[in-house]
Design an enzyme around this catalytic site. Structure first.
Site, mmCIF file in Angstrom:
data_model
loop_
_atom_site.group_PDB
_atom_site.id
_atom_site.type_symbol
_atom_site.label_atom_id
_atom_site.label_comp_id
_atom_site.label_asym_id
_atom_site.label_seq_id
_atom_site.Cartn_x
_atom_site.Cartn_y
_atom_site.Cartn_z
ATOM 1 N N ASP A 30 51.343 5.434 72.190
ATOM 2 C CA ASP A 30 50.000 5.812 73.111
ATOM 3 C C ASP A 30 49.230 5.566 71.501
ATOM 4 O O ASP A 30 49.866 5.850 70.611
ATOM 5 C CB ASP A 30 50.056 7.475 72.697
ATOM 6 C CG ASP A 30 49.021 8.179 73.071
ATOM 7 O OD1 ASP A 30 48.674 8.395 74.708
ATOM 8 O OD2 ASP A 30 47.831 7.338 72.602
ATOM 9 N N ILE A 31 48.239 5.108 71.825
ATOM 10 C CA ILE A 31 47.150 4.811 71.149
ATOM 11 C C ILE A 31 46.335 5.952 69.917
ATOM 12 O O ILE A 31 45.540 5.443 69.107
ATOM 13 C CB ILE A 31 45.520 3.955 71.825
ATOM 14 C CG1 ILE A 31 45.280 2.610 70.344
ATOM 15 C CG2 ILE A 31 45.009 4.891 72.482
ATOM 16 C CD1 ILE A 31 44.461 1.927 71.622
ATOM 17 N N GLN A 93 43.265 15.193 82.169
ATOM 18 C CA GLN A 93 44.027 13.448 82.682
ATOM 19 C C GLN A 93 43.029 12.580 82.295
ATOM 20 O O GLN A 93 41.302 12.685 82.994
ATOM 21 C CB GLN A 93 44.180 13.060 83.990
ATOM 22 C CG GLN A 93 44.486 11.865 84.050
ATOM 23 C CD GLN A 93 45.352 11.633 85.620
ATOM 24 O OE1 GLN A 93 45.418 12.342 86.921
ATOM 25 N NE2 GLN A 93 45.864 10.311 85.648
ATOM 26 N N HIS A 99 50.812 8.087 84.418
ATOM 27 C CA HIS A 99 51.595 8.194 83.304
ATOM 28 C C HIS A 99 52.049 9.582 82.872
ATOM 29 O O HIS A 99 51.913 10.541 82.982
ATOM 30 C CB HIS A 99 50.814 7.602 81.851
ATOM 31 C CG HIS A 99 49.800 8.681 81.532
ATOM 32 N ND1 HIS A 99 48.479 8.503 82.774
ATOM 33 C CD2 HIS A 99 49.304 9.328 81.006
ATOM 34 C CE1 HIS A 99 47.228 9.185 82.084
ATOM 35 N NE2 HIS A 99 47.965 9.803 80.678
HETATM 36 P P1 AMP Z 1 45.816 11.394 79.729
HETATM 37 O O1 AMP Z 1 44.407 12.168 79.092
HETATM 38 O O2 AMP Z 1 46.923 12.497 79.722
HETATM 39 O O3 AMP Z 1 44.576 10.483 80.583
HETATM 40 O O4 AMP Z 1 46.431 10.106 78.057
HETATM 41 C C1 AMP Z 1 45.722 9.304 78.619
HETATM 42 C C2 AMP Z 1 46.828 8.647 77.365
HETATM 43 O O5 AMP Z 1 46.272 6.727 76.940
HETATM 44 C C3 AMP Z 1 45.399 9.211 75.979
HETATM 45 O O6 AMP Z 1 46.425 10.380 75.300
HETATM 46 C C4 AMP Z 1 45.317 8.158 75.502
HETATM 47 O O7 AMP Z 1 45.465 8.220 73.835
HETATM 48 C C5 AMP Z 1 46.291 6.772 76.295
HETATM 49 N N1 AMP Z 1 45.555 5.474 76.175
HETATM 50 C C6 AMP Z 1 44.314 5.189 76.378
HETATM 51 N N2 AMP Z 1 44.228 4.382 76.215
HETATM 52 C C7 AMP Z 1 45.050 3.971 75.412
HETATM 53 C C8 AMP Z 1 45.998 2.127 75.316
HETATM 54 N N3 AMP Z 1 45.299 0.858 75.207
HETATM 55 N N4 AMP Z 1 46.960 2.128 74.824
HETATM 56 C C9 AMP Z 1 47.820 2.761 74.396
HETATM 57 N N5 AMP Z 1 47.983 4.309 75.055
HETATM 58 C C10 AMP Z 1 45.994 3.913 75.510
#
Ligand code: AMP
Ligand code: ZN
Length: 113
Positions: A30-31, A93, A99
């Site tokens: 996760d970023i 989300q 995911h």
């Molecule tokens: P959610 O809030 O459950 O939809 O989780 C989305 C997750 O995706 C969050 O924890 C973000 O930090 C992560 N995220 C968004 N864009 C990226 C990316 N390009 N690479 C890795 N993680 C990401």
């Protein structure tokens, strides 16, 4: 799904730190990590959210859980980790490609916020 961020990760149009991959799924860091270990497991197939999955996805959904365990193991977590699926904006989300969050490496509170 040309604009979907996670479809772009699958297509390698967006860089990600991938820890596991096979024909059906990818796991990457996760970023914006919320724990020392924070990995996302996604299907290569675009499914918007868990509430949009169907019976045809039953094997894929099991596959994602097993990849979540493998991804945790790859980070030296054989137990003491949490798997979370936020489903819908009201549940947190923000990326609308299904995911699984794999979180570990610190104490986990309950109930989650
Ligand atoms: P959610 O809030 O459950 O939809 O989780 C989305 C997750 O995706 C969050 O924890 C973000 O930090 C992560 N995220 C968004 N864009 C990226 C990316 N390009 N690479 C890795 N993680 C990401
Ligand atoms: Zn997608």
């Amino acid at each position: 799904m040309s604009k979907c961020v996670f479809c772009k990760v699958v297509r390698r149009e967006l860089s990600a730190e991938i820890v596991e991959e096979d024909d059906h799924a990818v796991a990457f860091r996760d970023i914006n990590p919320q724990a020392p270990v924070h990995i996302l497991v996604i299907p290569k197939k675009h499914i918007t959210a868990l509430d949009k999955a169907s019976e045809e996805d039953v094997l894929l959904l099991g596959h994602l859980l097993l990849m979540a365990n493998r991804a945790a193991n790859s980070q030296n977590l054989t137990s003491d980790y949490r798997v979370v699926i936020n489903t819908g904006g009201g549940a947190g989300q923000s990326v609308f490609h299904l995911h699984l969050h794999v979180l570990g490496g610190r104490a986990m509170g309950w109930p989650p916020g």
